[in-house]
Scaffold this motif. Sequence first.
Motif, mmCIF file in Angstrom:
data_model
loop_
_atom_site.group_PDB
_atom_site.id
_atom_site.type_symbol
_atom_site.label_atom_id
_atom_site.label_comp_id
_atom_site.label_asym_id
_atom_site.label_seq_id
_atom_site.Cartn_x
_atom_site.Cartn_y
_atom_site.Cartn_z
ATOM 1 N N LEU A 197 -68.920 4.414 -45.292
ATOM 2 C CA LEU A 197 -67.965 3.219 -45.475
ATOM 3 C C LEU A 197 -68.975 1.959 -45.005
ATOM 4 C CD1 LEU A 197 -65.259 2.292 -46.317
ATOM 5 C CD2 LEU A 197 -64.548 2.337 -43.778
ATOM 6 N N TYR A 240 -68.491 4.605 -51.181
ATOM 7 C CA TYR A 240 -67.282 4.739 -51.020
ATOM 8 C C TYR A 240 -66.972 6.048 -51.901
ATOM 9 C CZ TYR A 240 -67.425 -0.130 -49.926
ATOM 10 O OH TYR A 240 -67.793 -1.496 -49.227
ATOM 11 N N LEU A 268 -64.113 -4.685 -47.999
ATOM 12 C CA LEU A 268 -63.828 -4.304 -46.620
ATOM 13 C C LEU A 268 -62.997 -5.476 -45.698
ATOM 14 C CD1 LEU A 268 -67.131 -2.623 -45.115
ATOM 15 C CD2 LEU A 268 -65.089 -1.650 -46.525
ATOM 16 N N LYS A 283 -71.503 1.634 -47.669
ATOM 17 C CA LYS A 283 -70.707 1.372 -49.180
ATOM 18 C C LYS A 283 -71.040 2.406 -50.041
ATOM 19 C CE LYS A 283 -71.277 -3.785 -48.650
ATOM 20 N NZ LYS A 283 -71.889 -4.917 -49.080
#
Length: 202
Positions: A124, A129, A59, A127
């Motif tokens: 997000l 994704y 990130l 995590k």
Amino acid sequence: MEASKYLKDIQDIKEMMSKSTQFISLSGLSGILAGVYALIGAAYVNYLINTHYGRYITLESKTFKLILLTAFIVLVLSLSTAYILTAKKAKKLGEKVWNPASKRVLINFALPLLTGGIFALLLLKNKHYGLIAPVTLLFYGLACLNASKYTLRDVRYLGITQIILGLIAVEFSGYGLYFWVIGFGFCHILYGSIMHFKYDRK
């Protein structure tokens, strides 16, 4: 003769009621251009991923920030184009771009979309994704489906298509960028083209 005149009057009333409750000035061309923007953005994101140094994109990485910036630019361009072309079409049809029907479209579109955006940000943050692409497709599809009650019927079919793509993308979560290309790129171009030839060219 009287019967045919009566039927014509009924039809005219139905058309007037439909126009007062439905926003028909959506531009098909704006959908096509949104799809083009999405394809260009996806191509650039793919380039960023392929040229990223390191195993994972974090990130805090420059690559991730560029990906977010690309997504933001595509969104702004798509919304700006949609407003400009829709306003132009509304003027041509003698319709106000900001009226009770367009407000209903915007509210019914924005609520699922904002919910999906918040959900995607939470994914997000935590995590997850692989679920971000499916979630954005699903909620965008729900937004289109929800707004379609107050605008052109073709938006409903676009929404259903996006929902189906989102569900499939859950199963193939490692291929999110490809599903984005199909959903936000090719589907926008396809449905935008259909709407353009059905409504804009009249």
